[in-house]
Design an enzyme around this catalytic site. Structure first.
Site, PDB file in Angstrom:
ATOM      1  N   ARG A  91     -22.723  14.685 -61.965  1.00  0.00           N
ATOM      2  CA  ARG A  91     -22.724  15.761 -60.958  1.00  0.00           C
ATOM      3  C   ARG A  91     -23.323  15.267 -59.641  1.00  0.00           C
ATOM      4  NH1 ARG A  91     -25.653  21.231 -62.359  1.00  0.00           N
ATOM      5  NH2 ARG A  91     -27.302  19.756 -62.882  1.00  0.00           N
ATOM      6  N   ARG A 115     -28.775  15.262 -57.989  1.00  0.00           N
ATOM      7  CA  ARG A 115     -29.980  16.076 -58.138  1.00  0.00           C
ATOM      8  C   ARG A 115     -31.070  15.236 -58.769  1.00  0.00           C
ATOM      9  NH1 ARG A 115     -28.778  21.937 -60.810  1.00  0.00           N
ATOM     10  NH2 ARG A 115     -30.455  21.346 -62.227  1.00  0.00           N
ATOM     11  N   LYS A 135     -22.680  26.950 -65.777  1.00  0.00           N
ATOM     12  CA  LYS A 135     -23.162  28.276 -65.361  1.00  0.00           C
ATOM     13  C   LYS A 135     -22.981  28.472 -63.850  1.00  0.00           C
ATOM     14  CE  LYS A 135     -27.326  27.479 -66.986  1.00  0.00           C
ATOM     15  NZ  LYS A 135     -27.114  26.091 -67.448  1.00  0.00           N
ATOM     16  N   ARG A 190     -34.039  17.664 -70.409  1.00  0.00           N
ATOM     17  CA  ARG A 190     -33.641  19.066 -70.198  1.00  0.00           C
ATOM     18  C   ARG A 190     -32.799  19.585 -71.368  1.00  0.00           C
ATOM     19  NH1 ARG A 190     -30.537  18.158 -65.093  1.00  0.00           N
ATOM     20  NH2 ARG A 190     -30.012  20.368 -65.172  1.00  0.00           N
ATOM     21  N   ARG A 212     -34.853  32.137 -70.179  1.00  0.00           N
ATOM     22  CA  ARG A 212     -34.730  30.824 -70.784  1.00  0.00           C
ATOM     23  C   ARG A 212     -35.700  30.618 -71.938  1.00  0.00           C
ATOM     24  NH1 ARG A 212     -32.505  27.463 -66.229  1.00  0.00           N
ATOM     25  NH2 ARG A 212     -32.449  25.361 -67.002  1.00  0.00           N
TER      26      ARG A 212
END
Ligand code: AP5
Length: 220
Positions: free
Chosen positions: A125, A158, A13, A169, A86
């Site tokens: 990431r 992160r 996203k 998540r 969400r």
């Protein structure tokens, strides 16, 4: 024009939003980015959201909708929503706000990615702590390890991209966010894109959807 990018954590996203917002002149509103900035600034909102974000849980709906309402000028009407709504509650409250302003959602674009691939992308990431540039140690590493190509800032993982929190998540997405797929399908504003392709190919598919809207509307 209001476009919602819907997708699991790691679906791309943020990566797509960076291209789309400048191509179509849309304001990129990413609730996760806003929470991370508020947490870094140690604001009241950041302090309220911090434990949820770090644990990979959703921030309570009332906090989220209040925050988004404060950031969105619906009359201006050109937004790319990334990470919001969400939950069904959030989606319904967005619908109500838009209806009050005689506005509506132009399209919901679902970036569909298998869970295993999402998990791989999340745990590999890395992000620049200074400018937010997104890297990936497997597919898009910075030229110098640990340093941002753009600003030389520190490139790090992160806090919610550890294997355990990423798994949490993804489960939260299945439980609380994936019901939005049926919700928006029923409203006939739903489009699905295969997010497992290369970023440029995903962009092409998403742009085809948005270009189609522009043709229908006679411009953005
Ligand atoms: P948020 O920041 O929104 O996280 P997310 O939805 O979990 O999404 P991500 O940012 O992890 O992934 P992405 O889809 O943007 O992928 P990206 O482009 O970076 O939310 C974080 C937290 O904030 C939540 O857990 C919650 O606590 C809170 N929150 C936020 N919004 C909320 C809300 N509305 N309600 C309640 N709580 C909320 O890509 C991932 C990686 O893959 C990168 O390394 C990238 O380089 C790579 N990549 C991207 N595309 C491709 C591709 N096509 N091929 C190969 N690699 C790719």
């Amino acid at each position: 024009m209001i476009v919602i990018l819907l997708g699991a954590p790691g679906a791309g996203k943020g990566t797509q939003s960076a291209v789309l917002s400048s191509r179509y002149g849309l304001t990129h509103l990413a609730t996760g980015d806003i929470f991370r900035a508020e947490i870094a600034a140690k604001s009241t909102l950041g302090e309220k959201a911090s434990n949820y974000v770090k644990a990979g849980k959703l921030v309570p709906d009332d906090l989220v909708t209040e925050m988004v309402a404060g950031k969105m000028d619906v009359a201006a009407g050109k937004y790319l929503l990334d990470g919001f709504p969400r939950t069904l509650n959030q989606a319904q409250s967005l619908d109500q706000t838009l209806a009050k302003n005689k506005a509506g959602i132009s399209s919901v674009i679902y970036l569909n990615l298998p869970q295993a691939e999402a998990m791989k992308r999340l745990t590999s990431r890395r992000i620049c702590a200074s400018c937010g540039e997104v890297y990936n140690v497997l597919t898009r590493p910075p030229k110098t390890e640990g340093a941002c190509d753009k600003c030389q800032g520190k490139v790090e993982q992160r806090v919610d991209d550890s294997e355990a929190t990423a798994a949490k998540r993804l489960q939260v997405f299945e439980d609380l966010t994936s019901p939005l797929i049926a919700y928006y399908k029923a409203e006939q504003i739903f489009n699905e894109v295969d997010a497992s392709k290369r970023p440029e190919e995903v962009t092409k598919s998403v742009c085809a959807v948005i270009d189609g809207l522009q043709v229908k509307a006679g411009g953005v």
